[in-house]
Design an enzyme around this catalytic site. Sequence first.
Site, PDB file in Angstrom:
ATOM      1  CD  GLN A 158      15.690  -4.995 -11.817  1.00 36.65           C
ATOM      2  OE1 GLN A 158      15.187  -6.389 -11.868  1.00 36.65           O
ATOM      3  NE2 GLN A 158      17.066  -5.358 -11.466  1.00 36.65           N
ATOM      4  CD  GLN A 204       7.681  -7.488   3.762  1.00 35.29           C
ATOM      5  OE1 GLN A 204       6.527  -8.194   3.122  1.00 35.29           O
ATOM      6  NE2 GLN A 204       8.163  -6.509   2.942  1.00 35.29           N
ATOM      7  CG  MET A 261       8.688   7.273  -7.988  1.00 36.45           C
ATOM      8  SD  MET A 261       6.560   7.411  -8.480  1.00 36.45           S
ATOM      9  CE  MET A 261       6.669   8.862  -9.938  1.00 36.45           C
ATOM     10  CB  SER A 262      10.339   4.380  -1.974  1.00 30.19           C
ATOM     11  OG  SER A 262      10.186   3.295  -1.217  1.00 30.19           O
ATOM     12  N   GLY A 301       0.258  -1.196   0.297  1.00 28.65           N
ATOM     13  CA  GLY A 301      -0.498   0.333   0.138  1.00 28.65           C
ATOM     14  C   GLY A 301       0.460   1.015   0.322  1.00 28.65           C
ATOM     15  CE1 TYR A 302       0.781   7.420   2.915  1.00 27.52           C
ATOM     16  CE2 TYR A 302       2.555   8.000   0.977  1.00 27.52           C
ATOM     17  CZ  TYR A 302       1.632   8.393   2.010  1.00 27.52           C
ATOM     18  OH  TYR A 302       1.427   9.860   2.469  1.00 27.52           O
ATOM     19  CG  LEU A 303      -1.410   1.987  -3.637  1.00 33.11           C
ATOM     20  CD1 LEU A 303      -2.144   1.484  -4.671  1.00 33.11           C
ATOM     21  CD2 LEU A 303      -0.273   0.553  -3.402  1.00 33.11           C
ATOM     22  CG  HIS A 309       2.743   0.996  -5.538  1.00 32.84           C
ATOM     23  ND1 HIS A 309       2.811   1.291  -4.383  1.00 32.84           N
ATOM     24  CD2 HIS A 309       3.397  -0.712  -4.839  1.00 32.84           C
ATOM     25  CE1 HIS A 309       4.013   1.492  -3.530  1.00 32.84           C
ATOM     26  NE2 HIS A 309       4.206  -0.311  -3.446  1.00 32.84           N
ATOM     27  CG  ASP A 361      11.333  -4.035  -3.774  1.00 35.26           C
ATOM     28  OD1 ASP A 361      12.224  -3.493  -2.394  1.00 35.26           O
ATOM     29  OD2 ASP A 361      10.460  -3.212  -4.297  1.00 35.26           O
TER      30      ASP A 361
HETATM   31  P1  AMP Z   1       5.862  -2.652  -1.665  1.00 36.22           P
HETATM   32  O1  AMP Z   1       4.186  -1.925  -1.871  1.00 36.22           O
HETATM   33  O2  AMP Z   1       7.479  -1.836  -1.299  1.00 36.22           O
HETATM   34  O3  AMP Z   1       5.929  -3.885  -1.058  1.00 36.22           O
HETATM   35  O4  AMP Z   1       6.060  -2.807  -3.357  1.00 36.22           O
HETATM   36  C1  AMP Z   1       5.389  -3.831  -4.290  1.00 36.22           C
HETATM   37  C2  AMP Z   1       5.513  -4.039  -5.372  1.00 36.22           C
HETATM   38  O5  AMP Z   1       5.608  -2.463  -6.059  1.00 36.22           O
HETATM   39  C3  AMP Z   1       6.599  -5.122  -5.041  1.00 36.22           C
HETATM   40  O6  AMP Z   1       7.242  -6.052  -6.415  1.00 36.22           O
HETATM   41  C4  AMP Z   1       7.951  -3.000  -5.669  1.00 36.22           C
HETATM   42  O7  AMP Z   1       9.179  -3.720  -6.067  1.00 36.22           O
HETATM   43  C5  AMP Z   1       6.756  -2.721  -6.654  1.00 36.22           C
HETATM   44  N1  AMP Z   1       8.078  -1.575  -6.465  1.00 36.22           N
HETATM   45  C6  AMP Z   1       8.163  -0.446  -5.498  1.00 36.22           C
HETATM   46  N2  AMP Z   1       8.197   0.333  -6.283  1.00 36.22           N
HETATM   47  C7  AMP Z   1       8.809   0.315  -7.028  1.00 36.22           C
HETATM   48  C8  AMP Z   1       8.851   1.211  -8.457  1.00 36.22           C
HETATM   49  N3  AMP Z   1       9.381   2.662  -7.658  1.00 36.22           N
HETATM   50  N4  AMP Z   1       9.287   0.896  -9.593  1.00 36.22           N
HETATM   51  C9  AMP Z   1       8.389  -0.655  -9.494  1.00 36.22           C
HETATM   52  N5  AMP Z   1       7.586  -1.069  -9.318  1.00 36.22           N
HETATM   53  C10 AMP Z   1       8.019  -0.871  -7.318  1.00 36.22           C
END
Ligand code: AMP
Length: 281
Positions: free
Chosen positions: A148, A61, A184-185, A31-33, A37, A150
């Site tokens: 990619q 995790q 992006m994160s 989340g917190y998209l 995402h 992660d």
């Molecule tokens: P998360 O919510 O951080 O667990 O991410 C969920 C999915 O989104 C994972 O497969 C991440 O690798 C992907 N993701 C997160 N940030 C990015 C980004 N900047 N670009 C591409 N995929 C992302």
Amino acid sequence: MLIFKTIPEIRDFVKREKSGGKTVGFVPTMGYLHQGHLSLVEKAREECGTVVVSIFVNPLQFGPREDFSQYPRDFARDSAMLGDCGVDALFHPTGEEMYNGHHNTFVEVAGVTDCLCGKSRPGHFRGVATVVTKLFNIVQPDRAYFGQKDAQQVLVIRKMARDLDMPLAVVTVPTAREPDGLAMSSRNVYLTPDQREKAPVLYKSLRAAAEAVSAGERDVNKLVGMVKQVINNTEGAVMDYVEIRSLPDLDEKEWLDLPSLMALAVRFGKTRLIDNIVLGE
Ligand code: AMP
């Protein structure tokens, strides 16, 4: 968009879609998209008749001193974004629904989890592999989408899916970046304005290493040293790791094989950012 909070509900939904001949694409998230995402969702939309997204901040995790309780959450905003992207179903279980208080079974992927984030975050990939296995068993997708961004996570999931004969395709989607190159994160919101201004140094240093490789450099220590120097010269940035590893096994090499993964983690205050580049891609 349908929203399900329980395992039987999402299972019934997927069963109905599959019996109607639909290919089911699945995007697991915490989340917190952001646009990263959504790029996974868009890819799934292109390739699949039905798209399922999950939002679950997986306690398993996170380490004991990590940011599980502070991890940013905004379900109303996330569900509006997913609805606008044409997602068919959103699975949003509680911790109780997923782990039931008695959870005692874990998935451990050996080898590829020993280095990089696996070394700095003990137990992290065990938590990831366990929750992803559970989500795959619950949703039973045909295709699952990972970023990619992660890079080690995708390698772990691919290895797990192959080793355990999981009947699905794992699809990798390129890293979505801000205009200044910062990956992006969800964690970027933790950065102060000053840290945010400095954070693009992660990608800039990786790009500089990639350029040195294009110019013929193959000495792994030199390439790693270049990146370390740039990060160490950035005020407020604290290097966690930077390494070059082979693909897909993440073996250590002195001389670069192409393609290889260069990955790093850097702390700004309490915020830990990661990024990576494939050298010789
Ligand atoms: P998360 O919510 O951080 O667990 O991410 C969920 C999915 O989104 C994972 O497969 C991440 O690798 C992907 N993701 C997160 N940030 C990015 C980004 N900047 N670009 C591409 N995929 C992302």
